[in-house]
Design an enzyme around this catalytic site. Structure first.
Site, PDB file in Angstrom:
ATOM      1  N   GLU A  51       7.738 -11.454   2.494  1.00  0.00           N
ATOM      2  CA  GLU A  51       8.199 -10.929   1.309  1.00  0.00           C
ATOM      3  C   GLU A  51       9.527 -11.618   0.968  1.00  0.00           C
ATOM      4  O   GLU A  51      10.051 -11.579  -0.172  1.00  0.00           O
ATOM      5  CB  GLU A  51       8.706  -9.404   1.621  1.00  0.00           C
ATOM      6  N   HIS A  69       8.750  -8.751  11.662  1.00  0.00           N
ATOM      7  CA  HIS A  69       7.410  -8.365  11.432  1.00  0.00           C
ATOM      8  C   HIS A  69       6.946  -7.734  12.706  1.00  0.00           C
ATOM      9  O   HIS A  69       7.205  -8.292  13.708  1.00  0.00           O
ATOM     10  CB  HIS A  69       6.529  -9.405  11.080  1.00  0.00           C
TER      11      HIS A  69
END
Ligand code: CMC
Length: 362
Positions: A307, A252
């Site tokens: 996700e 991320h």
């Protein structure tokens, strides 16, 4: 590496909407911890919080839910646009096209009423289009179900269980806003030109579509489907890293520790699917992936992102893979529109500079 480096660490807006603390793994919406809201609140309550700055009292909640419900029945011109698109047009492109055609009741400044109307329409747009391209008869919305339960109802043709509704609701709350991510930035840039709300949301949807942003959960599912068995996890992931490919659902830009949304979703998945062999595969694959990322990408601080476990929730509540990103958008539209309202309330055109690095005329 270009010196602009994807604008990493550049502060381009002030916001009261969400705080993403990438070092401590913390996500706050307007003064409330996001995982706590996901466990205790309804999607519409959190939407009210983002749009207005306060959690609603019972009558405000009723009013907001009535407005969301009234928007569920699509205007004929939006249905006609969806029907005119060839079946090969993917879901995100269809959703973007439909949203671009919604005429806000007020062009500038944007309003909460228009934000509510568009957020109320989006689940029907997705469910309608999905039914059409898969050769099914679209299921008309039910007006007696909540925003989230009705979405599942339109997709599956039967009223969902409370557990499935809560699980999807938690996912939608945890993804409702996330600082100045790529799609939100795109939406704010469009809004800063005094373009209308539909236009700003269209820009946001365009940025959301890409696999490095909203397109990841279906790629996580593809990866897990390809892995297929516990034994195959390590060789499969190693081969991917050897080829220099990315493991979907990891890494991320902001979180340099575990993504708090991934943690919260994992807990929900455990509650829902304890006995499911698929959960065992996902959990095992996560452990191996984290170990291999440490081996192949030492010091890059790559952890599981939202996700990864989002894919597990979406699979469990039986959302079809081709509409994962659109489902994420059904939630994020609230954050996008809240950012557009915030931008408009104190607007200055967003217009950065570029450094010319090309040749000069001789
Ligand atoms: N698998 C393998 N290596 C990775 C991964 C990954 N998932 N993510 C980053 N790296 C490596 C990358 O190859 C690079 O290595 P090197 O230093 O050797 O060149 C290093 O880590 C830094 O990567 P980066 O591309 O500079 O990092 P970024 O901040 O630009 O990228 C990201 C963030 C999310 C695009 C990236 O981690 C990624 O592609 N992840 C996989 C896709 C994914 O899961 N996307 C969903 C993101 S969460 C949803 C959201 O909030 O929008």
């Amino acid at each position: 590496m270009p010196s602009v480096n994807g604008l990493a660490d550049i502060v381009a807006a002030e916001t009261e909407l969400s705080m993403v603390d990438g070092q401590r793994g913390r996500l706050v919406y307007r003064g409330y911890e996001a995982p706590a809201l996901a466990k205790t609140r309804r999607f519409s309550e959190v939407a009210h919080l983002l749009w207005t700055g306060r959690l609603p009292d019972p009558s405000e909640l009723r009013e907001l839910e009535t407005q969301l419900t009234e928007a569920r029945t699509l205007p004929p011109e939006i249905v006609a646009i969806l029907d005119a698109l060839p079946p090969e047009v993917d879901m995100m492109s269809a959703l973007r096209t439909a949203v671009s055609a919604i005429r806000p009741r007020q062009i500038w400044p944007p309003t909460i009423e228009d934000a509510t109307r568009i957020a109320g329409m989006m689940p029907t747009i997705v469910a309608y289009r999905h039914a059409k391209v898969t050769g099914q008869t679209p299921v008309p919305p039910r007006l007696d179900l909540s925003h989230v339960a009705n979405y599942l109802y339109m997709l599956n043709g039967r009223a969902p269980s409370e557990a499935h509704t809560r699980a999807l609701e938690a996912y939608l709350i945890l993804t409702i806003d996330h600082g100045l991510n790529a799609s939100t930035f795109a939406g704010r840039v469009a809004a800063s030109t005094q373009s209308d709300l539909s236009a700003a949301l269209t820009a946001a949807l365009a940025a959301m579509k890409g696999p490095l942003h909203g397109g990841a959960p279906s790629l996580v599912m593809d990866m897990l489907d390809e892995i297929g068995s516990r034994e195959n996890a390590a060789p499969f992931l190693r081969a991917k890293l050897e080829r220099g490919e990315r493991l979907m659902g990891f890494g991320h830009r902001v979180y340099k520790t575990r993504d708090p949304r991934a943690e919260a979703l994992r807990d929900i998945v455990i509650e829902l699917t304890q006995a499911d062999p698929w959960f065992d595969l996902a959990a095992h694959t996560e452990t191996i992936a984290l170990r291999l990322l440490e081996e192949y990408k030492p010091g890059r601080e790559l952890y599981t992102n939202v996700e990864y476990w989002a894919a597990a929730i979406l699979r469990t509540v039986e959302i079809p893979k081709p509409i994962y990103t659109a489902t994420f958008s059904i939630s994020r539209v609230v954050g996008w529109s809240a950012h557009v309202l915030e931008q408009a309330a104190n607007n200055r055109l967003i217009r950065p500079q570029s450094t010319y690095v090309g040749p000069l005329p001789a």
